[in-house]
Scaffold this motif. Structure first.
Motif, PDB file in Angstrom:
ATOM      1  N   LEU A   1      -6.932  -1.702  -3.674  1.00 28.18           N
ATOM      2  CA  LEU A   1      -5.485  -1.835  -3.725  1.00 28.18           C
ATOM      3  C   LEU A   1      -4.868  -1.991  -2.349  1.00 28.18           C
ATOM      4  O   LEU A   1      -3.930  -2.747  -2.159  1.00 28.18           O
ATOM      5  N   CYS A   2      -5.407  -1.276  -1.345  1.00 31.09           N
ATOM      6  CA  CYS A   2      -4.867  -1.353   0.016  1.00 31.09           C
ATOM      7  C   CYS A   2      -5.840  -2.061   0.958  1.00 31.09           C
ATOM      8  O   CYS A   2      -5.804  -1.863   2.168  1.00 31.09           O
ATOM      9  N   ARG A   3      -6.709  -2.880   0.383  1.00 28.03           N
ATOM     10  CA  ARG A   3      -7.760  -3.488   1.185  1.00 28.03           C
ATOM     11  C   ARG A   3      -7.204  -4.389   2.271  1.00 28.03           C
ATOM     12  O   ARG A   3      -7.601  -4.308   3.432  1.00 28.03           O
ATOM     13  N   ASN A   4      -6.319  -5.231   1.979  1.00 26.53           N
ATOM     14  CA  ASN A   4      -5.810  -6.191   2.949  1.00 26.53           C
ATOM     15  C   ASN A   4      -5.133  -5.496   4.112  1.00 26.53           C
ATOM     16  O   ASN A   4      -5.355  -5.807   5.276  1.00 26.53           O
ATOM     17  N   SER A   5      -4.316  -4.528   3.806  1.00 27.05           N
ATOM     18  CA  SER A   5      -3.611  -3.815   4.870  1.00 27.05           C
ATOM     19  C   SER A   5      -4.589  -3.038   5.732  1.00 27.05           C
ATOM     20  O   SER A   5      -4.475  -3.009   6.965  1.00 27.05           O
ATOM     21  N   THR A   6      -5.600  -2.424   5.116  1.00 34.78           N
ATOM     22  CA  THR A   6      -6.588  -1.653   5.865  1.00 34.78           C
ATOM     23  C   THR A   6      -7.417  -2.556   6.759  1.00 34.78           C
ATOM     24  O   THR A   6      -7.684  -2.231   7.923  1.00 34.78           O
ATOM     25  N   THR A   7      -7.824  -3.701   6.253  1.00 33.68           N
ATOM     26  CA  THR A   7      -8.617  -4.646   7.041  1.00 33.68           C
ATOM     27  C   THR A   7      -7.851  -5.128   8.259  1.00 33.68           C
ATOM     28  O   THR A   7      -8.382  -5.199   9.375  1.00 33.68           O
ATOM     29  N   ASP A   8      -6.580  -5.414   8.059  1.00 30.33           N
ATOM     30  CA  ASP A   8      -5.757  -5.853   9.196  1.00 30.33           C
ATOM     31  C   ASP A   8      -5.678  -4.771  10.249  1.00 30.33           C
ATOM     32  O   ASP A   8      -5.749  -5.043  11.461  1.00 30.33           O
ATOM     33  N   MET A   9      -5.525  -3.523   9.821  1.00 29.80           N
ATOM     34  CA  MET A   9      -5.420  -2.421  10.769  1.00 29.80           C
ATOM     35  C   MET A   9      -6.744  -2.225  11.514  1.00 29.80           C
ATOM     36  O   MET A   9      -6.768  -2.003  12.739  1.00 29.80           O
ATOM     37  N   VAL A  10      -7.850  -2.321  10.788  1.00 26.63           N
ATOM     38  CA  VAL A  10      -9.167  -2.176  11.427  1.00 26.63           C
ATOM     39  C   VAL A  10      -9.389  -3.278  12.453  1.00 26.63           C
ATOM     40  O   VAL A  10      -9.880  -3.036  13.565  1.00 26.63           O
ATOM     41  N   ASN A  11      -9.025  -4.480  12.112  1.00 29.93           N
ATOM     42  CA  ASN A  11      -9.189  -5.587  13.057  1.00 29.93           C
ATOM     43  C   ASN A  11      -8.382  -5.373  14.323  1.00 29.93           C
ATOM     44  O   ASN A  11      -8.831  -5.693  15.434  1.00 29.93           O
ATOM     45  N   PHE A  12      -7.205  -4.811  14.188  1.00 30.79           N
ATOM     46  CA  PHE A  12      -6.374  -4.550  15.365  1.00 30.79           C
ATOM     47  C   PHE A  12      -7.036  -3.535  16.296  1.00 30.79           C
ATOM     48  O   PHE A  12      -7.142  -3.739  17.510  1.00 30.79           O
ATOM     49  N   TRP A  13      -7.501  -2.424  15.738  1.00 36.02           N
ATOM     50  CA  TRP A  13      -8.118  -1.383  16.578  1.00 36.02           C
ATOM     51  C   TRP A  13      -9.448  -1.855  17.164  1.00 36.02           C
ATOM     52  O   TRP A  13      -9.778  -1.528  18.316  1.00 36.02           O
ATOM     53  N   ASP A  14     -10.185  -2.635  16.414  1.00 38.08           N
ATOM     54  CA  ASP A  14     -11.425  -3.178  16.957  1.00 38.08           C
ATOM     55  C   ASP A  14     -11.150  -4.070  18.174  1.00 38.08           C
ATOM     56  O   ASP A  14     -11.836  -3.987  19.205  1.00 38.08           O
ATOM     57  N   SER A  15     -10.173  -4.901  18.069  1.00 37.39           N
ATOM     58  CA  SER A  15      -9.821  -5.796  19.181  1.00 37.39           C
ATOM     59  C   SER A  15      -9.379  -4.997  20.399  1.00 37.39           C
ATOM     60  O   SER A  15      -9.746  -5.307  21.560  1.00 37.39           O
TER      61      SER A  15
ATOM     62  N   CYS B   1       0.809  -1.212   0.000  1.00 36.11           N
ATOM     63  CA  CYS B   1       0.000   0.000   0.000  1.00 36.11           C
ATOM     64  C   CYS B   1       0.847   1.269   0.000  1.00 36.11           C
ATOM     65  O   CYS B   1       0.378   2.319  -0.388  1.00 36.11           O
ATOM     66  N   LEU B   2       2.125   1.146   0.400  1.00 28.70           N
ATOM     67  CA  LEU B   2       2.979   2.330   0.473  1.00 28.70           C
ATOM     68  C   LEU B   2       3.522   2.721  -0.905  1.00 28.70           C
ATOM     69  O   LEU B   2       3.745   3.900  -1.178  1.00 28.70           O
ATOM     70  N   PHE B   3       3.759   1.734  -1.785  1.00 30.92           N
ATOM     71  CA  PHE B   3       4.410   2.005  -3.078  1.00 30.92           C
ATOM     72  C   PHE B   3       3.467   1.889  -4.275  1.00 30.92           C
ATOM     73  O   PHE B   3       3.483   2.721  -5.179  1.00 30.92           O
ATOM     74  N   ALA B   4       2.632   0.878  -4.294  1.00 29.45           N
ATOM     75  CA  ALA B   4       1.847   0.553  -5.490  1.00 29.45           C
ATOM     76  C   ALA B   4       0.944   1.681  -5.992  1.00 29.45           C
ATOM     77  O   ALA B   4       0.888   1.931  -7.203  1.00 29.45           O
ATOM     78  N   PRO B   5       0.192   2.390  -5.145  1.00 29.20           N
ATOM     79  CA  PRO B   5      -0.696   3.433  -5.675  1.00 29.20           C
ATOM     80  C   PRO B   5       0.043   4.535  -6.438  1.00 29.20           C
ATOM     81  O   PRO B   5      -0.370   4.933  -7.532  1.00 29.20           O
ATOM     82  N   ALA B   6       1.141   5.030  -5.856  1.00 27.62           N
ATOM     83  CA  ALA B   6       1.905   6.091  -6.531  1.00 27.62           C
ATOM     84  C   ALA B   6       2.550   5.564  -7.811  1.00 27.62           C
ATOM     85  O   ALA B   6       2.603   6.263  -8.835  1.00 27.62           O
ATOM     86  N   PHE B   7       3.040   4.312  -7.773  1.00 30.76           N
ATOM     87  CA  PHE B   7       3.659   3.716  -8.947  1.00 30.76           C
ATOM     88  C   PHE B   7       2.622   3.508 -10.051  1.00 30.76           C
ATOM     89  O   PHE B   7       2.895   3.724 -11.233  1.00 30.76           O
ATOM     90  N   GLN B   8       1.425   3.103  -9.670  1.00 30.34           N
ATOM     91  CA  GLN B   8       0.354   2.924 -10.644  1.00 30.34           C
ATOM     92  C   GLN B   8       0.007   4.253 -11.316  1.00 30.34           C
ATOM     93  O   GLN B   8      -0.182   4.320 -12.535  1.00 30.34           O
ATOM     94  N   ASP B   9      -0.071   5.313 -10.540  1.00 27.58           N
ATOM     95  CA  ASP B   9      -0.327   6.644 -11.104  1.00 27.58           C
ATOM     96  C   ASP B   9       0.762   7.026 -12.110  1.00 27.58           C
ATOM     97  O   ASP B   9       0.477   7.599 -13.171  1.00 27.58           O
ATOM     98  N   PHE B  10       2.021   6.711 -11.756  1.00 27.89           N
ATOM     99  CA  PHE B  10       3.150   7.019 -12.645  1.00 27.89           C
ATOM    100  C   PHE B  10       3.034   6.236 -13.958  1.00 27.89           C
ATOM    101  O   PHE B  10       3.231   6.791 -15.046  1.00 27.89           O
ATOM    102  N   LEU B  11       2.708   4.961 -13.856  1.00 31.93           N
ATOM    103  CA  LEU B  11       2.590   4.128 -15.058  1.00 31.93           C
ATOM    104  C   LEU B  11       1.477   4.618 -15.969  1.00 31.93           C
ATOM    105  O   LEU B  11       1.621   4.628 -17.201  1.00 31.93           O
ATOM    106  N   ILE B  12       0.372   5.015 -15.388  1.00 28.37           N
ATOM    107  CA  ILE B  12      -0.754   5.503 -16.192  1.00 28.37           C
ATOM    108  C   ILE B  12      -0.413   6.842 -16.844  1.00 28.37           C
ATOM    109  O   ILE B  12      -0.729   7.082 -18.013  1.00 28.37           O
ATOM    110  N   LYS B  13       0.282   7.691 -16.120  1.00 29.80           N
ATOM    111  CA  LYS B  13       0.629   9.019 -16.635  1.00 29.80           C
ATOM    112  C   LYS B  13       1.587   8.921 -17.813  1.00 29.80           C
ATOM    113  O   LYS B  13       1.474   9.674 -18.793  1.00 29.80           O
ATOM    114  N   TYR B  14       2.539   7.968 -17.751  1.00 30.53           N
ATOM    115  CA  TYR B  14       3.567   7.861 -18.791  1.00 30.53           C
ATOM    116  C   TYR B  14       3.422   6.577 -19.611  1.00 30.53           C
ATOM    117  O   TYR B  14       4.408   6.035 -20.118  1.00 30.53           O
ATOM    118  N   LYS B  15       2.193   6.113 -19.770  1.00 24.30           N
ATOM    119  CA  LYS B  15       1.980   4.859 -20.492  1.00 24.30           C
ATOM    120  C   LYS B  15       2.401   4.949 -21.957  1.00 24.30           C
ATOM    121  O   LYS B  15       2.727   3.938 -22.576  1.00 24.30           O
TER     122      LYS B  15
END
Length: 469
Positions: free
Chosen positions: A418-432, A372-386
């Motif tokens: 794109l960041c679903r898995n990481s977000t779900t893990d974080m939500v589960n932690f705070w809920d607990s 989630c830290l790298f992929a979104p920005a990299f995806q934006d870069f790839l689309i911009k310079y496709k």
């Protein structure tokens, strides 16, 4: 002798001179025509007996006349080949021979040995495509050789063994293959030996039919010679250097800019070559073990480099290029099949916005991390310079445990998950954590109520109070 005879003799002399001059004038005009005249003309001049034939030989002269001819001009020859051994046999006294304005493609034999007095040979404005090395070997007195305006693309250097008295050679034409087997022309340019023959029209020799079409031969040969000297072809690099093209300078400049490719691919190199030919444009170093890009920033031989192909090496980071001059001026950058897991997308974006040369970028077959830290920005870069990225579909997520996007092209990743898995893990932690804290609060409240009731009913103080000092 009376006056009448003197006048008559003078008239005859003048008439004879007129005929000679007239014949000489017509002799020069015979080959000026664009079509064959099918006749021969002769003139006895002070420098020798001349004859010119247009459209082939004619039986207009006796055997004794042929023996006296010293200068022969042939034009509009009816065949596409010429056999000196047969056609010139009647002319053993020739001092000058001109064959011009014909469609002759080939000289089928050597010029015969009996032409040992021939000093000038003009074979210009024909269709000669090649001349054998031994064609002129018996012309030991030859001083001037004119091969200009043919279709020659190659010529071995005339040797002193065959042509010991040669002083001038004329080679103007536009079909020359500009390769290293013409380097002998360069040696003549710098030679100070007075006995060496000179190329009189080298400035009218043009490359054509192979490479560098329309470029002057001598400057191109100089570039090829310099490239051969500067190429890192010896150990440990074993590179191959190629002059791909020659480009004229802009405006009124006549300077020729070389377009050079250096190929050092699959040589087992662990670092970039330390020396490149000046003005190297493209460097190919695929399939080596290179892991660092320092030379792109610090090596002066890389200042004109525009294209670099570093595919299938061991590059794990290109962060060193951030803010570099090279990144802002490069044209092709290829890092396929390396060890890249991420790139500084902000630095690449900033450089490419200022780079007017950038044309192609290759980043496929690398182990990209789709977190989630790298992929979104990299995806934006790839689309911009496709439009610049030539292998967009090969830029895929690498294997990560429990990653459903393994081998999915990054530009196709769904943005909303794109960041679903990481977000779900974080939500589960705070809920607990929240549930735990709420449970503790309830326990504390219940304990407080219990202690209050026991104190009111029995006057019993909570045990924790007795333990406090």
């Amino acid at each position: 002798m009376d006056a009448f005879h003197l006048i008559a003799l003078t008239f005859v002399t003048v008439l004879s001179l007129y005929r000679v001059v007239s014949a000489g004038t017509k002799l020069g005009e015979l080959c000026a025509s664009s079509t064959a005249q099918n006749k021969c003309m002769s003139a006895n001049k002070t420098d020798g007996y001349r004859v010119a034939c247009s459209g082939g030989f004619r039986e207009d002269y006796s055997v004794e006349d042929y023996f006296l001819f010293q200068m022969l001009t042939l034009c509009h020859w009816p065949l596409d080949h010429f056999d000196p051994g047969v056609s010139l046999r009647p002319y053993p006294k020739l001092v000058k021979l001109t064959i011009t304005k014909s469609k002759i493609k080939d000289i089928t034999s050597e010029f015969p040995e009996f032409l040992h007095n021939l000093k000038t040979l003009n074979l210009s404005h024909l269709n000669l495509e090649r001349v054998k090395y031994s064609t002129f070997k018996y012309l030991t007195s030859l001083e001037v050789l004119d091969l200009s305006y043919n279709k020659l693309n190659h010529l071995y250097s005339p040797t002193t063994e065959y042509l010991p008295k040669l002083k001038q050679i004329w080679l103007a034409g536009e079909f020359w293959f500009c390769k290293n087997d013409l380097f002998w022309l360069l040696l003549l340019q710098v030679s100070k030996d007075p006995s060496t023959f000179k190329v009189m029209d080298s400035n009218r020799m043009t490359c054509g039919g192979y490479k560098y079409i329309g470029k002057p031969v001598i400057p191109v040969l100089r570039l090829l010679s310099d490239l051969e000297k500067e190429c890192p072809s010896s150990p440990p690099d074993y590179c191959v250097c190629t002059l791909d093209n020659v480009v004229r300078g802009r405006g009124a400049s006549f300077y020729l800019h070389p377009v050079i490719t250096v190929d050092c691919s699959y040589r087992g190199l662990k670092m970039l070559p330390k020396i490149l030919p000046h003005n190297t444009t493209t460097l190919l170093v695929q399939g080596n073990q290179i892991s660092t890009l320092d030379d792109l920033l610090t090596n002066r031989y890389y200042t004109k480099l525009l294209d670099i192909h570093l595919d299938y090496n061991q590059i794990s980071s290109i962060s060193i290029l951030e803010g570099s001059h090279w990144l802002s001026h490069c044209r092709v950058m290829s890092f396929k099949g390396n060890n890249l897991t991420n790139v500084p997308t902000y630095a690449l974006d900033n450089a490419f916005q200022r780079n007017r040369n950038i044309a192609q970028l290759y980043l496929g077959a690398n182990p990209w991390r789709c977190n989630c830290l790298f992929a979104p920005a990299f995806q934006d870069f790839l689309i911009k310079y496709k439009s610049l990225i030539m292998d967009l579909s090969d830029i895929k997520c690498s294997y990560q445990q429990n990653d459903e996007y393994y081998l999915t092209p990054i530009h196709d990743l769904p943005r909303n998950t794109l960041c679903r898995n990481s977000t779900t893990d974080m939500v589960n932690f705070w809920d607990s954590l929240n549930v735990l804290l709420a449970s503790l609060i309830v326990v504390i409240i219940l304990k407080f109520i219990y202690d209050y009731i026991m104190y009111k009913k029995y006057g019993r103080i909570p045990r924790i109070i007795t333990l406090l000092p």
